[in-house]
Every structure is written in structure tokens, then in C-alpha cells.
Design an enzyme around this catalytic site. Sequence first.
Site, mmCIF file in Angstrom:
data_model
loop_
_atom_site.group_PDB
_atom_site.id
_atom_site.type_symbol
_atom_site.label_atom_id
_atom_site.label_comp_id
_atom_site.label_asym_id
_atom_site.label_seq_id
_atom_site.Cartn_x
_atom_site.Cartn_y
_atom_site.Cartn_z
ATOM 1 N N HIS B 101 0.872 -1.351 -0.147
ATOM 2 C CA HIS B 101 -0.057 -0.085 -0.037
ATOM 3 C C HIS B 101 0.989 1.291 0.071
ATOM 4 C CE1 HIS B 101 0.301 0.900 4.301
ATOM 5 N NE2 HIS B 101 0.463 -0.219 4.544
ATOM 6 N N ASP B 103 -0.485 4.234 0.856
ATOM 7 C CA ASP B 103 -1.034 5.209 1.855
ATOM 8 C C ASP B 103 -0.255 5.346 3.040
ATOM 9 O OD1 ASP B 103 -2.321 2.607 2.045
ATOM 10 O OD2 ASP B 103 -3.635 3.759 3.534
ATOM 11 N N ASP B 134 6.217 1.517 6.999
ATOM 12 C CA ASP B 134 5.124 1.005 6.792
ATOM 13 C C ASP B 134 4.480 1.900 5.501
ATOM 14 O OD1 ASP B 134 2.432 -0.039 7.111
ATOM 15 O OD2 ASP B 134 1.842 1.009 8.844
ATOM 16 N N GLU B 168 -5.026 1.175 2.240
ATOM 17 C CA GLU B 168 -4.941 0.053 3.311
ATOM 18 C C GLU B 168 -5.147 0.512 4.797
ATOM 19 O OE1 GLU B 168 -3.567 -2.958 6.275
ATOM 20 O OE2 GLU B 168 -2.719 -0.739 5.868
ATOM 21 N N GLU B 169 -4.568 1.594 4.805
ATOM 22 C CA GLU B 169 -4.836 2.054 6.479
ATOM 23 C C GLU B 169 -6.128 2.394 6.944
ATOM 24 O OE1 GLU B 169 -2.393 1.959 8.584
ATOM 25 O OE2 GLU B 169 -0.713 2.135 7.368
ATOM 26 N N GLU B 192 4.350 -5.950 4.114
ATOM 27 C CA GLU B 192 4.142 -5.201 5.307
ATOM 28 C C GLU B 192 5.355 -5.362 6.513
ATOM 29 O OE1 GLU B 192 1.813 -3.161 6.467
ATOM 30 O OE2 GLU B 192 -0.113 -3.578 5.253
ATOM 31 N N HIS B 392 3.466 3.844 12.496
ATOM 32 C CA HIS B 392 2.430 4.800 13.151
ATOM 33 C C HIS B 392 2.928 5.632 14.272
ATOM 34 C CE1 HIS B 392 -1.423 2.105 11.620
ATOM 35 N NE2 HIS B 392 -0.163 2.167 10.741
#
Lengths: 423, 423
Positions: B101, B103, B134, B168-169, B192, B392
Site C-alpha cells: 500500500h 498510503d 509502513d 490499506e490504512e 508489510e 504509526h
Amino acid sequence: MGDQKEMIRRWIKQNRGKGIRLLKKLVQEPSLQGNEGSSQAIVIEKCRELGLEIDIWEPNGTTLLNHPYFVSPRNNFMNSPNVVGVLKGSGGGKSLLLNGHIDVVPEGDKANWEYDPYSAEVKDGKLYGRGSTDMKGGNVALLLALEAIKEMGIRLKGDVIFQSVIEEESGGAGTLAAILKGYKADGAIIPEPTNMKIFPKQQGSLWFKVHVRGRSAHGGTRYEGVSAIEKSMIVIKHLLKLEMIRNASISDPLYNNTPIPVPINIGKINGGNWPSSVPDLVTIEGRMGVAPEETIDNAKTEMNKWLRKLPEIDPWFLDYPVELDWFGARWVPGTIDPEHELLHLLRKSFKEVKETEPVIEASPWGTDGGLLTAVGEIPTLVFGPGTTEVAHYPNEYIELDRMFEVAEIIACTILAWCEVSED
Amino acid sequence: MGDQKEMIRRWIKQNRGKGIRLLKKLVQEPSLQGNEGSSQAIVIEKCRELGLEIDIWEPNGTTLLNHPYFVSPRNNFMNSPNVVGVLKGSGGGKSLLLNGHIDVVPEGDKANWEYDPYSAEVKDGKLYGRGSTDMKGGNVALLLALEAIKEMGIRLKGDVIFQSVIEEESGGAGTLAAILKGYKADGAIIPEPTNMKIFPKQQGSLWFKVHVRGRSAHGGTRYEGVSAIEKSMIVIKHLLKLEMIRNASISDPLYNNTPIPVPINIGKINGGNWPSSVPDLVTIEGRMGVAPEETIDNAKTEMNKWLRKLPEIDPWFLDYPVELDWFGARWVPGTIDPEHELLHLLRKSFKEVKETEPVIEASPWGTDGGLLTAVGEIPTLVFGPGTTEVAHYPNEYIELDRMFEVAEIIACTILAWCEVSED
């Protein structure tokens, strides 16, 4: 004096309409903090009508700021005047201070009100509106008592000092300013909403914040973090235990009917910022009750020491001690000698008017009586027509019959305490 | 094939600068939700360079809205294109989907970052920035693997489908759109941030809110109210018990090293609005882990039933039942046959490159692999160079050595799975 009391009773009965009109006008002015002027104008008008010696002033924030008992979110009182009206006695009698606050708390979401909070709607013997119970109804009772005495042509020996103060809801800067301006008396009555109970002792209170730390982690591996929410549960339990210990030591019979004389209330909790993260900070906010004979400092010290014991329960708190902040408002506790003459006279007047014994208790909340006692050294009683249950809530109301009864009881107490001049 | 692997290893070693430059460019574009366009432009440029068949499209929100697996805070994907690049095989081999992903989650308070979150600073072998771990580092590993294969002149039998997806998030709308567009394969790898562990099973998750009611009262008479904070403590304990019960039933050896395989994380708590009022409402928000073989619906039903048991613990909840809301994001769980050939080959490639056995575990969080498995019916493995611990969070980084190792391992896996064409 029996005749005079009968005359007062009749006058109040015949002038209910006048009292209701005055209360309506007062409730219709939203005297929120910073906006007390228009409400005070109505009070001033009434004081003039009663022939009182009037003193109007905006408290000086700079002076107050240096006083150890000053608590307020502001120090500029422009457009927030205090009003004092003095009914001078002929001399030789005891003076009485009648203190009521004019400020009201915000009405909150108007959608929760059946009537507009400033409509002062009357229905089924109740007048609705923000400030009706806390405490404009009490203030009107004071003014009616004075009006009845004046209208009956009664001259008193002692002075009656009527005060309509600002800022009670934020910690009493208005009353403090009045004390510092020199207004003292041999006794005081505050008609806060006691539901006609007499409170010779008043609980103080202060607000606190506790910050509880955790350690963040992804929610999917939450075991790698430490939840500040789980730690805050330990802290809350610990605080409730402190409440238990503090209350267990209170044996005052005035608290016999109170399940928790001086509660520690946890009012707010906020923590975490993402559903799938382990929260690393929770803040709880609350109110700590302070016993009538206790000092604010003692209460602070007790909580502070108690929170320092947390590492004994959970070593986490050794490395991450909670932080304690005292913030916002604070009310000083107060107490009067249980054998005090003013209490005796108020009790007697109550019995004469209501034909039953009054309930005498210690108050579950603070009033400006704490400042009158601690700073003004004035023995103070709290006794009024409103009810705590509706104060600060939507659909606040006052039962008008109670307001008139309190007017009569206070008028009779004034006659007895200040004494009637024979001139 | 041994020679080819050696050539790939050398090529990657000699082209580290190229890989780092690509990752820098990607991290320097803040591809937050709604802003993926410029990052995808870099991916598209690379796909062209690699000679892939390119497909670029903005997912159709209206179509997605009707799909039972669609979860997103939006349904307009303008300027948020999906990118797919296909390396066509000569035929006769198995196809492989490589999904990453583009995003990233918001950077939060920039004050908590040592370097600007979009500076892509390199220090001591680590590249710092939001999205580095990530999962742009993983995406670059995929592109490097393809580039190495191309540069070595290797032709594959099976197709390789590279996907750079959005969303994805927020629950996988990008991957769902790619599945619905028809992109399928015999197997899939998602790089991931697994810290180079191989996850044949992936935990799903979903977010919930629980509203806990109390009854308001003045803090000084708190015993007249019911604290929603105290009631929420009962609810939190109850939820933690559910977590215990759910996890006790998990015997999968892939969870042997995981203290709580499918956690219930309480991430947020908010309640009360005044320090000296008894709070009448507390809302807690959290994330419920869903076991790889479990369905989302089953997890929802379990929690719902469990919360209905609260009145057995405290009759308060009979009159004031808690309210449960499922809101926000949701990730479908996924699992692959433990004897699957793709797992075997990835494991073998790992061993060849790292000269040690890989750690094989079940994932502590959800990925788009759940959708690939449940909707696309594609056996999926999750294996990548980043680490959950920094995803994150401020100062997110990736160890560049890991990125290059994963590129090599995936390239080798492609050769083995898709097979090399002899033409």
C-alpha cells in the site's frame, strides 16, 4: 413582637405578586460571569426603593490577585459590580449580613430545557429558569424580608447589610472583595439552595486533575505497552479508598444523614487518542470535599501523600508517578458554634413559621460562607429556599411557596437578632 | 538457478544507491489518504522503466459502496489512483501477486519527530520518515526484486502482478477495488512490516465504541448519582475477561510466542463534563482482534453477547444497557495452508539469503491479505523489512539492510514460484 411578626406574615402574603415579578426580572437577565451588570441594576433599583445606603463597585483584580484566598479564572471585573445596601440601625443591636450571589452557571444545551432558561416561566407554583434556585430566589427572599420590615414601619437597632455579590460560582471573589472593603457583621445568613435545611457547617471543596501515564504500543501487540486506562482504574480505586478513610474519621452528628460527608468525586476522564493504540496518558478531573473544620491545605496534603503511596500498590507508579494539579475553583469550608445565638434564633423563627423543627445538617457543598468565616470572621449560617438537586441542571426551578416562607423566617430572625428599636 | 540467484544478489548489492534514492523520493511525498497521486506517479515511472503493463485507475466509490467488504471513511477516490504493473510471463508458470500500500497514516505532532517526517533522512543505516517502515520500504523491495530480474535478463513463465494500492490504512478499499477489477493470482506476498518474520496467518481486527451510562448528580452529593466512570471500569474489566476467554481457546502453534494472540485493546476513554458533577456518560473506543480462522461476524456476535451479560455482574446494566457501535476501520483476517508451496519457497529463499531459519508466526494485526484471501481467494503471505514497533509512531524508520535482504529473498522466491523460462 408577636404583632409585628403577624404583620410581616400578612404583608408577604399580600405581596406575593411583587416578589414573583422581582424574581422574574432577575431570572430574565442571564447574569453569567462577566455579564452581571443588568441583573445588578435591578437589585440596585430595589435597594433604592428600600432606602438602603448603597455601595456599588467593580472589584479590583490587581488587589485581589495578591490575596491568598483569591480564586477566579479572571482578574478584571469590569461590568461585574458588587452591590451592597445597608439598612442602618438606630444603634445598640447586633448587625446581620445577608449575602447572596447574583452570578449563575451557564445554561448548557438549551435543547435540554423545557422552557427557555431565561424565560422565568411560572407553572404549578414553580418558577423555572437558570438561577431561580441558585440563588436568585434566595436573594428575593432577602429583599422581601427587608421590604416587609420597612413597609411595617419597623426600625431596627442593629444594621442589616444586604450583599448581592458576583463570582460565587467561581470561588467567591465578589464576597472576598466585600470583606476586604470592610463589610463585617456579628452574623451572616446566606440563602443558598438548602431546601430549607439549616447548614451551620459548610463543606469546602477544591478541584484536582491527576495525570496517569502509560506506555504506547500498537493495539495488536498491546502487551508491549502499558495502558494508562488500566493504570487510571487503579488510581480511581485508590482515590475512592482515600474518600472512605477520610469519611470514616468524621463523627459529626450533623453528617448523620449524609452517606458520604466529604466526597471525592471523579467528574471527568479523558485518555488515549486512537482505538488501536495503547493509551499512554489519561487525565482525570474531580472535586475533593473539605470537611468544615479542615483546612484546604490539609486536604491537599492528604491527597498528595495518598497518591505518593501508589507505588506500594503497583511498582509502575515508581517510575511513572502520577501528577497532581489543583486547578479551577475552590471553596473554603466554614463552621459556626453549634450553640450560637443566630442559629438558635433562625431555628426558632423557622419553627414559628413552619410549625415544625428545621433539619439541621452540614452542607454537602461550599458557599461564600467559608470566606465570610475564614477571612471575615463572621459566624455564618446557610439557609435558603432552593434545592441542590436542580441547581446547575436543565429545568432549574424554585418552589415559590418556599421563597416566601424563607422571606418570612428571615424577617423574623432579623427582628430577633438586630432587635426592634422602641424609638 | 544458483547462478541467477548469485547475479541477483550482486546486482542488488551494486544498486543500493538506486534503491535508497527511490525510497527517499517515495517517503518525501506525504501520501496521506486523498493525497496519494504524487507518490503513485513515482511508482508509475518506475513501472514504465521496468517495462510492466501498467493499469492506473481511481476506484469507483459507488460500485464499492455496495460491496459487503467495503470499509472506508470516503467513497470518492478522485486523485487517489491504484497502480498495477504486470510482468507478463511466457506461460505455463504460476502467477504471483506482490501487493503493497502507498498510503501512510498522519505524522501527528511534528514536534515529536527528530527529523521532519517527510525529509527521508538517512542515518546509521536507517532511513527515517512517515511511511518508511509502513510500508514504502517494502514496496521498494518489491520493485528492486523485479528490476534485478529484468536487469539480469531473466524471463519468467508465470505472471508477476505488482500492486501499489491506496487505502490499506482505512480498511483496504484499494486492494478490494483491484480484486474486483479481476486481478487474481496463484499466490500473493505483502511486504508489510513483519521485521522479516513470515506471517502465514493474519489477525483481523475491527473497531468498536461502547457507551456506558450513569446518572448525574452534584459532586458534593455524589451518592445521589451513579458514576458512568465507575460503571465503565466494570465494562473494561468485563472486556478484558472476554479477551482472556477468547485467547484461551487459541492453540495455534504460530501464536506460541504471542502473549495475547488476538487482543482487545481499549484505546480511548472519554466521559463526564465537569469536575464536580457525577458523570452520566463514558465512551470507550477500542480494537478487537479477530483470529485468522474466525469471521468478522463471529467476533461481533461474541462481543455483543458478552456485553449482554453485564447485568449479571451489576443490575445497573439491566436498566441502562451499554450501547455497542462498530465504527471506523476493519481488517479481515486471513490464513494460508501451512503446507502451501509458496510458504515453503519463501522459507527456503529466506534461508538461502539469511543463512538461518525464518521466524514463522501469526500476525498481530490485519493487512490487505485478509481481503486477498477472503474475497480474492488468493493464498497470501505477509513478509517484509519494516518493524511494527515504529509503524504509526514518530521517528518511524526502516533499516536499509533489511530492505535489500527482502528484495533478494522475494526475487529468489519469484524465480522459484513463477519458474524461469528456458526460451
